[in-house]
Design an enzyme around this catalytic site. Structure first.
Site, PDB file in Angstrom:
ATOM      1  N   HIS A  60       0.892  -1.160   0.000  1.00 46.09           N
ATOM      2  CA  HIS A  60       0.000   0.000   0.000  1.00 46.09           C
ATOM      3  C   HIS A  60       0.930   1.210   0.000  1.00 46.09           C
ATOM      4  O   HIS A  60       1.430   1.628   1.053  1.00 46.09           O
ATOM      5  CB  HIS A  60      -0.882   0.035   1.244  1.00 46.09           C
ATOM      6  CG  HIS A  60      -1.784  -1.147   1.416  1.00 46.09           C
ATOM      7  ND1 HIS A  60      -2.845  -1.390   0.579  1.00 46.09           N
ATOM      8  CD2 HIS A  60      -1.794  -2.151   2.332  1.00 46.09           C
ATOM      9  CE1 HIS A  60      -3.478  -2.488   0.972  1.00 46.09           C
ATOM     10  NE2 HIS A  60      -2.846  -2.974   2.029  1.00 46.09           N
ATOM     11  N   ARG A  81      -5.694   2.165  11.985  1.00 49.75           N
ATOM     12  CA  ARG A  81      -6.486   2.302  10.760  1.00 49.75           C
ATOM     13  C   ARG A  81      -7.102   3.695  10.659  1.00 49.75           C
ATOM     14  O   ARG A  81      -7.230   4.245   9.551  1.00 49.75           O
ATOM     15  CB  ARG A  81      -7.575   1.227  10.714  1.00 49.75           C
ATOM     16  CG  ARG A  81      -8.254   1.119   9.369  1.00 49.75           C
ATOM     17  CD  ARG A  81      -9.255  -0.017   9.346  1.00 49.75           C
ATOM     18  NE  ARG A  81     -10.410   0.233  10.181  1.00 49.75           N
ATOM     19  CZ  ARG A  81     -11.616  -0.287   9.976  1.00 49.75           C
ATOM     20  NH1 ARG A  81     -11.814  -1.117   8.961  1.00 49.75           N
ATOM     21  NH2 ARG A  81     -12.622  -0.026  10.774  1.00 49.75           N
ATOM     22  N   ARG A 205     -14.883  -8.151   5.019  1.00 50.47           N
ATOM     23  CA  ARG A 205     -15.535  -7.028   5.680  1.00 50.47           C
ATOM     24  C   ARG A 205     -15.988  -5.987   4.671  1.00 50.47           C
ATOM     25  O   ARG A 205     -16.998  -5.303   4.872  1.00 50.47           O
ATOM     26  CB  ARG A 205     -14.573  -6.360   6.678  1.00 50.47           C
ATOM     27  CG  ARG A 205     -14.235  -7.189   7.899  1.00 50.47           C
ATOM     28  CD  ARG A 205     -13.272  -6.448   8.821  1.00 50.47           C
ATOM     29  NE  ARG A 205     -11.911  -6.400   8.294  1.00 50.47           N
ATOM     30  CZ  ARG A 205     -11.324  -5.332   7.808  1.00 50.47           C
ATOM     31  NH1 ARG A 205     -11.970  -4.175   7.755  1.00 50.47           N
ATOM     32  NH2 ARG A 205     -10.082  -5.389   7.373  1.00 50.47           N
ATOM     33  N   HIS A 265      -1.743 -12.098   4.553  1.00 52.47           N
ATOM     34  CA  HIS A 265      -1.649 -12.230   6.014  1.00 52.47           C
ATOM     35  C   HIS A 265      -1.990 -13.652   6.466  1.00 52.47           C
ATOM     36  O   HIS A 265      -1.158 -14.305   7.076  1.00 52.47           O
ATOM     37  CB  HIS A 265      -2.500 -11.193   6.758  1.00 52.47           C
ATOM     38  CG  HIS A 265      -2.174  -9.779   6.414  1.00 52.47           C
ATOM     39  ND1 HIS A 265      -0.899  -9.262   6.562  1.00 52.47           N
ATOM     40  CD2 HIS A 265      -2.940  -8.778   5.922  1.00 52.47           C
ATOM     41  CE1 HIS A 265      -0.897  -7.996   6.168  1.00 52.47           C
ATOM     42  NE2 HIS A 265      -2.116  -7.676   5.769  1.00 52.47           N
ATOM     43  N   ASP A 316       3.773  -4.413   2.678  1.00 53.82           N
ATOM     44  CA  ASP A 316       2.488  -3.888   3.146  1.00 53.82           C
ATOM     45  C   ASP A 316       2.545  -2.397   3.443  1.00 53.82           C
ATOM     46  O   ASP A 316       2.565  -1.571   2.537  1.00 53.82           O
ATOM     47  CB  ASP A 316       2.032  -4.690   4.363  1.00 53.82           C
ATOM     48  CG  ASP A 316       0.568  -4.489   4.706  1.00 53.82           C
ATOM     49  OD1 ASP A 316      -0.057  -3.584   4.140  1.00 53.82           O
ATOM     50  OD2 ASP A 316       0.036  -5.215   5.555  1.00 53.82           O
TER      51      ASP A 316
END
Length: 439
Positions: A60, A81, A205, A265, A316
């Site tokens: 990311h 987050r 999610r 993950h 990541d």
């Protein structure tokens, strides 16, 4: 016209060899591999141990702006987050281009020849599309081209803020409205010499159960499909409560698990989850430095590999960009989890860092020093304070990115002596864009 590199030692498919000559065609592809005690006339010498280019299978890029800014006051993955969402709201296409250029240049200097960008910041701050709905993705393509590395743009479907929770705040930038609308936007993206288009389900999610199959169909039968899987126990609990299935079982029900799928993950898995991932030959991508930084936990890497899952590695959120450290951290996590050493051999770690990583990003021809493969070479010094005295075949367990001396991608030198050949000092690139992001 052919270019030649003479490697003091090289990691070949058959093992470590000395005095390896790699001849590269004008197309940047390896045309010949041979051995010679001396460097041929005109060949460029690569010192130390030469590996195939490393694949960073999970990135990311914008998270790099959070490095060193999230460690006060403790917190959890979920509080981290919130800081990430605040950063996402600040991005513009121009700022993202400059930040990602620095991130990808840092990767190139560290020996990364190919990156998988898990991309979900699609739209304007208010959620409306840009004039070109793929403007943010195209900024990432331009950034990778400037840095000289290959890119798999894993365009990500992100439709919900949680199971039965609507998107809000900065999350509206991620939303295409439906899986069909996401697929329509992605269909306008095209592969080129240095970029391939892939797809991603952000997580169970973020994509409702009734649209998971649509994302799988929209991705097509050939492109790589990636997904965040069971990074946090809370994700498992919510999925079980809503659907009576683990996230792995839900993805399997939707047809999302296959040899072209990568589960990122894969930390909190049941025995049945591991079996399903292995039976479908789903790749498991571990990001050990991020998983440690976010207190995610240590996933069952050895058990997944034994079940049939290829393993790959990613950085990541880029708490560090160091593929050698990620490989070593995979083994060290296993040692801490089990109390046993040698859970993965150096050869297995290199495979995860190179060949398996490229394969899960849709570049199956890359990640090895062999005729027909892209000429991606990473020379790691064997005379540094960290590596002096190491056995060449074990240097992956001693070296770090500071030991990367020369990086060749597509037959061209892109980094040498810790500097990017075209872009210069990476710190200066970061200084300029960070000031604007955080002012």
């Amino acid at each position: 016209m052919t270019t030649a590199y003479w490697c003091e030692r090289a990691w070949l498919p058959a093992g470590v060899a000395a005095g390896v000559v790699v001849r590269v065609g004008a197309d940047g592809v390896i045309a010949g591999v041979s051995t010679s005690d001396r460097a041929p006339l005109g060949a460029q010498r690569l010192r130390g141990m030469v590996f195939p280019g490393f694949a960073n299978a999970h990135s990311h890029a914008f998270h790099r702006a959070l490095r060193g800014r999230t460690h006060s006051g403790g917190g959890t993955f979920w509080t981290w987050r919130q800081a990430m969402y605040q950063l996402a709201q600040r991005l513009t296409p121009e700022l993202y281009l400059r930040l990602a250029t620095a991130v990808y240049a840092e990767m190139a200097v560290a020996g990364v020849s190919c990156v998988g960008e898990f991309h979900y910041v699609h739209h304007n701050q208010d959620g409306t599309p840009y004039a070109d709905p793929n403007e943010m993705g195209l900024a990432l393509r331009e950034a990778a081209a400037s840095a000289g590395i290959r890119l798999t743009l894993l365009d990500t479907c992100y439709l919900a803020g949680g199971i039965d929770i609507e998107l809000s705040g900065p999350q509206v930038r991620f939303n295409d409205g439906s899986a069909d609308a996401w697929a329509s936007r992605v269909s306008a993206l095209r592969d080129d010499e240095m970029m391939r288009v892939g797809a991603a389900i952000h997580s169970v999610r973020a994509v409702p159960r009734d649209q998971l199959g649509d994302v799988v169909a929209g991705a097509g039968d050939e492109r790589p499909l990636h997904v965040h899987l069971s990074e946090q126990p809370a994700e498992n609990e919510a999925c079980l409560s809503a659907y009576g299935r683990t996230p792995t079982e839900l993805l399997h029900e939707a047809g999302a698990l296959s040899a072209r799928t990568t589960a990122v993950h894969a930390t909190h898995l049941t025995v049945d989850d591991r079996r399903l991932l292995g039976e479908t030959v789903t790749t498991a991508c571990f990001c050990p430095t991020t998983e440690a930084d976010l207190a995610d936990g240590i996933g069952p890497a050895r058990e997944l590999a034994d079940s049939g899952c290829p393993l790959s590695l990613g950085s990541d959120q880029h708490v560090v960009i160091d593929p050698l450290l990620e490989a070593r951290a995979l083994e060290h996590g296993e040692r801490l989890r089990t109390g046993q050493r040698g859970r993965f051999s150096p050869a297995e770690l290199i495979t995860a860092s190179t060949e398996a990583g490229h394969a899960c990003l849709g570049w199956p021809e890359a990640g090895r020093i062999a005729v027909g493969a892209p000429a991606d070479l990473v020379a790691v010094r064997m005379d540094s304070p960290r590596t002096a005295g190491c056995l060449p075949e074990q240097v992956v367990l001693a070296a770090n990115s500071s030991d990367v001396d020369t990086v060749v991608i597509g037959g061209r030198v892109v980094a040498s002596g810790g500097r990017h050949v075209r872009l210069g000092e990476i710190g200066a690139l970061y200084d300029q864009v960070m000031g604007e992001l955080w002012q």
